[in-house]
Write an enzyme that holds these catalytic residues in place. Sequence first.
Site, PDB file in Angstrom:
ATOM      1  N   GLN A 104       2.403  38.430  48.775  1.00  0.00           N
ATOM      2  CA  GLN A 104       2.410  38.040  47.659  1.00  0.00           C
ATOM      3  C   GLN A 104       0.353  38.464  46.722  1.00  0.00           C
ATOM      4  O   GLN A 104       1.151  38.487  45.979  1.00  0.00           O
ATOM      5  CB  GLN A 104       2.067  36.420  47.509  1.00  0.00           C
ATOM      6  N   TYR A 191      -1.244  33.318  43.036  1.00  0.00           N
ATOM      7  CA  TYR A 191      -1.358  33.816  41.891  1.00  0.00           C
ATOM      8  C   TYR A 191      -2.327  33.194  40.573  1.00  0.00           C
ATOM      9  O   TYR A 191      -2.682  33.860  40.273  1.00  0.00           O
ATOM     10  CB  TYR A 191      -0.223  33.038  41.464  1.00  0.00           C
TER      11      TYR A 191
HETATM   12  N1  NAP Z   1       5.081  29.876  32.172  1.00  0.00           N
HETATM   13  C1  NAP Z   1       3.922  29.113  32.163  1.00  0.00           C
HETATM   14  O1  NAP Z   1       4.417  27.734  32.140  1.00  0.00           O
HETATM   15  C2  NAP Z   1       3.111  30.483  32.046  1.00  0.00           C
HETATM   16  C3  NAP Z   1       1.425  29.105  32.286  1.00  0.00           C
HETATM   17  C4  NAP Z   1       0.583  29.825  32.101  1.00  0.00           C
HETATM   18  C5  NAP Z   1       0.767  31.525  32.400  1.00  0.00           C
HETATM   19  N2  NAP Z   1       1.566  31.478  32.053  1.00  0.00           N
HETATM   20  C6  NAP Z   1       1.490  33.494  31.764  1.00  0.00           C
HETATM   21  O2  NAP Z   1       2.011  33.716  30.728  1.00  0.00           O
HETATM   22  C7  NAP Z   1       2.702  35.306  31.281  1.00  0.00           C
HETATM   23  C8  NAP Z   1       4.328  35.235  30.274  1.00  0.00           C
HETATM   24  O3  NAP Z   1       5.091  33.499  30.889  1.00  0.00           O
HETATM   25  P1  NAP Z   1       6.456  33.396  31.632  1.00  0.00           P
HETATM   26  O4  NAP Z   1       6.398  32.446  31.471  1.00  0.00           O
HETATM   27  O5  NAP Z   1       7.191  33.941  29.722  1.00  0.00           O
HETATM   28  O6  NAP Z   1       7.004  34.435  32.222  1.00  0.00           O
HETATM   29  P2  NAP Z   1       8.489  34.792  32.185  1.00  0.00           P
HETATM   30  O7  NAP Z   1       9.595  34.639  31.521  1.00  0.00           O
HETATM   31  O8  NAP Z   1       8.731  35.060  33.703  1.00  0.00           O
HETATM   32  O9  NAP Z   1       8.615  36.399  31.869  1.00  0.00           O
HETATM   33  C9  NAP Z   1       6.991  38.019  32.371  1.00  0.00           C
HETATM   34  C10 NAP Z   1       7.760  38.768  31.504  1.00  0.00           C
HETATM   35  O10 NAP Z   1       6.546  39.753  32.515  1.00  0.00           O
HETATM   36  C11 NAP Z   1       7.964  40.800  32.651  1.00  0.00           C
HETATM   37  N3  NAP Z   1       6.971  41.299  33.707  1.00  0.00           N
HETATM   38  C12 NAP Z   1       7.590  41.461  35.378  1.00  0.00           C
HETATM   39  N4  NAP Z   1       6.389  42.185  35.735  1.00  0.00           N
HETATM   40  C13 NAP Z   1       6.389  43.323  35.017  1.00  0.00           C
HETATM   41  C14 NAP Z   1       6.146  44.524  35.161  1.00  0.00           C
HETATM   42  N5  NAP Z   1       5.503  45.305  36.237  1.00  0.00           N
HETATM   43  N6  NAP Z   1       6.870  45.676  33.554  1.00  0.00           N
HETATM   44  C15 NAP Z   1       6.407  45.185  32.764  1.00  0.00           C
HETATM   45  N7  NAP Z   1       7.197  43.799  32.581  1.00  0.00           N
HETATM   46  C16 NAP Z   1       6.705  42.658  33.481  1.00  0.00           C
HETATM   47  C17 NAP Z   1       8.595  40.214  32.663  1.00  0.00           C
HETATM   48  O11 NAP Z   1      10.295  41.265  33.003  1.00  0.00           O
HETATM   49  P3  NAP Z   1      11.495  41.059  33.347  1.00  0.00           P
HETATM   50  O12 NAP Z   1      12.557  39.957  32.718  1.00  0.00           O
HETATM   51  O13 NAP Z   1      12.377  41.982  33.972  1.00  0.00           O
HETATM   52  O14 NAP Z   1      11.203  40.066  35.741  1.00  0.00           O
HETATM   53  C18 NAP Z   1       9.151  39.248  31.865  1.00  0.00           C
HETATM   54  O15 NAP Z   1       9.139  40.240  30.237  1.00  0.00           O
HETATM   55  C19 NAP Z   1       2.753  35.913  32.148  1.00  0.00           C
HETATM   56  O16 NAP Z   1       0.954  36.240  32.358  1.00  0.00           O
HETATM   57  C20 NAP Z   1       2.559  34.175  32.770  1.00  0.00           C
HETATM   58  O17 NAP Z   1       1.232  34.190  33.870  1.00  0.00           O
HETATM   59  C21 NAP Z   1       2.970  30.945  32.150  1.00  0.00           C
END
Ligand code: NAP
Length: 291
Positions: A104, A191
């Site tokens: 992880q 994370y």
């Molecule tokens: N959701 C929350 O509550 C939350 C809270 C705090 C911060 N965040 C942050 O906000 C950001 C977006 O989160 P989200 O909730 O929208 O997540 P999500 O729906 O899981 O989307 C993540 C995106 O990142 C892409 N990704 C992952 N690895 C990649 C790589 N190696 N190269 C290019 N793209 C990659 C994924 O592509 P695939 O579809 O191909 O997997 C997806 O498009 C993240 O950085 C997350 O840590 C989220």
Amino acid sequence: MPLKVAVVTGSNTGVGLSMVRALCKHFSENGAVYLTARNEERGLHAVEVLKKEGLNPRFHLLDVNDVTSMEKLRDDIKTEHGGVDILVNNAGILSKDNIPLYEQAVESIKTNYHGVLLMTNTFLPIIRDGGRVVHLASLVAARTFYNISEELQQRFKEVSTVEGVTGLMDEFIEASKEGDPTTKGWLDFAYGISKLGVAGLTKVQGENVSKDTSKKDVLINCCCPGYIRSNMTAHHTGEDTKGMISPDQGADTPIYLSLLPAGTNDIQGKFVSKRTVKNFFKDDIRPVTFD
Ligand SMILES: NC(=O)c1ccc[n+]([C@@H]2O[C@H](COP(=O)([O-])OP(=O)(O)OC[C@H]3O[C@@H](n4cnc5c(N)ncnc54)[C@H](OP(=O)(O)O)[C@@H]3O)[C@@H](O)[C@H]2O)c1
């Protein structure tokens, strides 16, 4: 007037897709907004979703674990537009907790920390004056900060170089490899450590870009988008989903940072939540809540 050029990493779904939507609406025909994805099918599908809404994003493949992929995007954009005005480092992963902590740690820090660092380094040479760089961190970074040892907290407060932040990330990986990282003052949450690394990196990058005389009015900040319904949080169901917001709502703070007006000197190298700077390296912001 030249087109405003924006790039959002990992924008085929979730907050990334919502940020592309918001930027397309904001710039309308005066913008070239790049929806990027590591998977072409998922990326093109997302482009179609926005086209049906009357928006016109451009598509480019981008894997933030692959420097060649980053350089291809940068070079194509440089050829087509000459530079970039907005870079949003959104791509991120939350590892499954049934795999060993060491794995992880390696994968979280690779995508969430090094992905952000390498994207910024690759694109900074073509970021235009007035450019805005926004990293998606998380309030989880603040929670993590309060749960590591005082000695490590002090080192995060004092770190002043990118190498120093990367060294802290390497130390966590090493401690996870050797066994239980909590015995060395860390939290056993890869994370959270990776997002704490993003917050530390942002602080240093903000200081560095302010001193860089070749860059005028370029701001580098990070933020928490809130607790969002997305693929990342899809395992949360029932009661847990009550407080969660939509990806479009989550896009509000990163879009605010992406569009900070010229001369906003006081928001540089900061961590921002709900459009408000949270200086958790300096001030105690506990309790850390997503409400
Ligand atoms: N959701 C929350 O509550 C939350 C809270 C705090 C911060 N965040 C942050 O906000 C950001 C977006 O989160 P989200 O909730 O929208 O997540 P999500 O729906 O899981 O989307 C993540 C995106 O990142 C892409 N990704 C992952 N690895 C990649 C790589 N190696 N190269 C290019 N793209 C990659 C994924 O592509 P695939 O579809 O191909 O997997 C997806 O498009 C993240 O950085 C997350 O840590 C989220």
